[in-house]
Design a protein around this motif. Structure first.
Motif, PDB file in Angstrom:
ATOM      1  N   HIS A 124       0.753  10.017   7.203  1.00 35.18           N
ATOM      2  CA  HIS A 124      -0.392  10.006   6.887  1.00 35.18           C
ATOM      3  C   HIS A 124      -0.927  10.882   5.284  1.00 35.18           C
ATOM      4  O   HIS A 124      -1.774  11.334   4.691  1.00 35.18           O
ATOM      5  CB  HIS A 124      -1.971   9.776   6.974  1.00 35.18           C
ATOM      6  N   SER A 177      -3.346   4.586   8.900  1.00 36.43           N
ATOM      7  CA  SER A 177      -3.762   3.525   7.895  1.00 36.43           C
ATOM      8  C   SER A 177      -5.853   4.225   7.937  1.00 36.43           C
ATOM      9  O   SER A 177      -5.805   3.437   6.884  1.00 36.43           O
ATOM     10  CB  SER A 177      -4.058   2.070   8.310  1.00 36.43           C
ATOM     11  N   VAL A 196      -5.561   0.158   0.390  1.00 39.22           N
ATOM     12  CA  VAL A 196      -5.762  -0.058   1.505  1.00 39.22           C
ATOM     13  C   VAL A 196      -4.576  -0.769   1.200  1.00 39.22           C
ATOM     14  O   VAL A 196      -4.734  -2.207   1.840  1.00 39.22           O
ATOM     15  CB  VAL A 196      -5.937   0.355   2.458  1.00 39.22           C
ATOM     16  N   HIS A 211      -1.823  -3.245   9.966  1.00 39.03           N
ATOM     17  CA  HIS A 211      -1.867  -2.103  11.050  1.00 39.03           C
ATOM     18  C   HIS A 211      -2.905  -1.859  11.414  1.00 39.03           C
ATOM     19  O   HIS A 211      -3.016  -1.770  12.800  1.00 39.03           O
ATOM     20  CB  HIS A 211      -1.194  -0.858  10.315  1.00 39.03           C
ATOM     21  N   LEU A 212      -4.934  -1.936  10.766  1.00 43.82           N
ATOM     22  CA  LEU A 212      -5.246  -1.472  11.220  1.00 43.82           C
ATOM     23  C   LEU A 212      -5.991  -2.867  12.058  1.00 43.82           C
ATOM     24  O   LEU A 212      -6.712  -2.844  12.894  1.00 43.82           O
ATOM     25  CB  LEU A 212      -6.686  -1.684   9.389  1.00 43.82           C
ATOM     26  N   ARG A 225      -5.312  -7.387   1.669  1.00 41.12           N
ATOM     27  CA  ARG A 225      -5.573  -5.617   1.460  1.00 41.12           C
ATOM     28  C   ARG A 225      -7.307  -5.518   1.914  1.00 41.12           C
ATOM     29  O   ARG A 225      -8.008  -5.720   1.312  1.00 41.12           O
ATOM     30  CB  ARG A 225      -5.013  -5.131   0.055  1.00 41.12           C
ATOM     31  N   ALA A 264      -0.547   2.145   4.020  1.00 43.82           N
ATOM     32  CA  ALA A 264      -0.454   2.029   5.629  1.00 43.82           C
ATOM     33  C   ALA A 264       1.020   2.522   6.126  1.00 43.82           C
ATOM     34  O   ALA A 264       1.506   1.625   6.246  1.00 43.82           O
ATOM     35  CB  ALA A 264      -1.807   1.843   5.794  1.00 43.82           C
ATOM     36  N   ARG A 278      -1.058  -2.957   3.199  1.00 37.56           N
ATOM     37  CA  ARG A 278      -0.994  -3.307   4.334  1.00 37.56           C
ATOM     38  C   ARG A 278      -1.044  -2.755   5.707  1.00 37.56           C
ATOM     39  O   ARG A 278      -1.234  -2.055   6.982  1.00 37.56           O
ATOM     40  CB  ARG A 278       0.625  -2.402   5.287  1.00 37.56           C
ATOM     41  N   VAL A 279      -2.586  -3.815   5.645  1.00 39.12           N
ATOM     42  CA  VAL A 279      -3.273  -4.090   6.495  1.00 39.12           C
ATOM     43  C   VAL A 279      -3.488  -3.665   8.289  1.00 39.12           C
ATOM     44  O   VAL A 279      -4.093  -4.303   9.325  1.00 39.12           O
ATOM     45  CB  VAL A 279      -5.059  -4.348   6.194  1.00 39.12           C
TER      46      VAL A 279
END
Ligand code: UD1
Length: 430
Positions: free
Chosen positions: A345, A384, A400, A405-406, A3, A378, A402-403
């Motif tokens: 979002h 995200s 945040v 994605h980042l 996170r 995200a 489910r990072v």
């Protein structure tokens, strides 16, 4: 699962180096399969999507080597990768590899062009609408491929090789243009792509293919002409800077206030987004080193935006711009015309206190004086990072979730932001 924890309120000041563009690096890496010689790429960002694509390409027989870091290079210096597909040993791109990233589907073009055959799983990627591949397949059919869809796979065959032809896209598609380009460079005769995508990443792919010996004119306009050649050679090529990362950090600075140099950024790659930010009250100065973004004292004004193919406002900056508008003075109207369902979002921004009303492809964002930190989730790559931008200007703490994605699209995000004074860090999870 990791996170990201952000405590909002700090201004951003300093320098943020801009990485190589993910959306250029991916097609360039795929283009390496068009030759049996080595393609050496520089300025490749260190991203999960790059690593995943290397796995996909390796499955076809590609060898790669990543150059180690040299003394003096920072944590975010891009990597140099040598890619060589001397022999293609497998023309199938299986579901478990391709389902994780949509761009993986584009391997269909070099496999077909070089081997006369490809069996590629229909793609996955960000959950932003249906994102079909009908136009990519249409382009290949125009070049003479026979295509069958069977068991979740597209099976393309051109036993006698591809033949140049006209390809008219009924709508602008980046992936369709990449696919058509990569297939046409080795086709017999001339191909004309009409209504081609004009995105800088298409130009980067065309320039790299030209360095490999392809004959292409018109990339960057809506008509691209390709004269097929019988083989391509190796080359050395440097990936262009990431315009979406540039715009994202520009919006982060606009959100928090401060003064940041986006090092290596090129204004011509995102002029429309920069103009929009300027209208919102942000000071933007192109310099020899990049783009300087400054906002001091006064707040942000509401500005309306419609996403469009390049050179218009990019859909990949829509979520970030919406985050910025949540604290603007007045109400902004944001229209998404590229992807349906790209407003995921909105609900999460609302958890931070944003006032947003949705009506079809329109979002009305009514600026509020303050946002407050909260746990958020995200849902896709750009969504995200919009949550990160909002969190940087929210009171208190935001986590945040489910990072991953980042990590697919933003190299060293926490590092780059914390270097400029943001309170942001990663909490490792399981
Ligand atoms: C690329 C970018 C993505 C960006 C998008 C639009 C990469 C890896 N991804 O995605 O970040 O948001 O361009 O700038 O470069 N379409 C069809 N049929 C097709 C192909 C596309 O209907 O066969 C539609 C899509 O659903 C969408 C529109 O065309 O509505 C544009 O999509 P496209 O430009 O192809 O996006 P990608 O190449 O997937």
């Amino acid at each position: 699962m990791d996170r990201i924890r952000i405590v909002g309120g700090a201004q951003l000041n300093g320098v943020i180096p801009i990485s190589g563009a993910k959306n250029a690096a991916l097609p360039l890496m795929i283009a390496s399969m068009l030759t049996d010689e080595t393609l050496q790429l520089h300025n490749v960002p260190r991203l999960a999507d790059v690593a995943q694509l290397l796995r996909i390409l390796s499955n076809h027989g590609l060898d790669h080597g990543v150059a180690g870091k040299r003394p003096g290079q920072s944590a975010v210096t891009g990597q140099s990768i040598r890619l060589r597909a001397r022999d293609i040993i497998d023309t199938t791109a299986p579901y478990d590899l391709v389902s994780k990233m949509r761009a993986g589907f584009w391997v269909i073009a070099p496999l077909l062009a070089r081997m006369g055959e490809a069996r590629v799983s229909l793609p996955g990627g960000c959950a932003i609408g249906t994102r079909p591949v009908d136009l990519l397949l249409m382009a290949l059919e125009r070049l003479g491929a026979e295509i069958e869809i069977d068991g979740g796979y597209a099976h393309a065959r051109a036993p006698k090789g591809l033949k140049g032809n006209d390809i008219v896209f009924p709508k602008v598609t980046v992936g369709g243009t990449h696919t058509a380009l990569m297939a046409a460079v080795l086709a017999d005769g001339t191909t004309v792509i009409e209504n081609a995508a004009r995105e800088p990443e298409v130009v980067d792919l065309a320039n790299c293919l030209i360095a490999m010996g392809a004959r292409i004119t018109g990339a960057g306009t809506s008509q691209i002409v390709i004269d097929g050649v019988s083989r391509l050679n190796g080359a050395e090529y440097s990936v262009l800077p990431d315009r979406i990362e540039t715009g994202t950090y520009a919006m982060a600075v606009a959100m928090t206030g401060g003064d940041v140099l986006l090092e290596g950024a090129r204004p011509d790659l995102l002029q429309d987004a920069l103009d929009t930010l300027q209208r919102a009250g942000v000071e933007i100065t192109p310099t020899n080193e990049g783009i300087r973004i400054k906002r001091n004292g006064h707040g942000i004004e509401a500005v309306d935006v419609t996403t469009e193919p390049f050179p218009g406002f990019p859909t990949d900056l829509q979520a970030q711009f919406m985050a910025l508008m949540t604290k603007a003075r007045g109400t902004s109207m944001i229209r998404e015309t590229i992807f349906e369902n790209r407003f995921m979002h909105v609900q999460e921004l609302a958890r931070l206190g944003a006032h947003i009303r949705l009506d079809g492809d329109l979002a009305y964002v009514e600026g509020v004086p303050r946002l407050t930190g909260a746990p958020v989730m995200a849902t896709d790559l750009r969504a995200s990072v919009s949550l990160v931008i909002a969190a940087l200007a929210a009171d208190g703490e935001t986590t945040v979730n489910r990072v991953y994605h980042l990590d697919r699209g933003f190299e060293g995000l926490e590092h780059k932001l914390s270097q400029c004074g943001a309170q942001i860090g990663r909490i490792s999870g399981h």
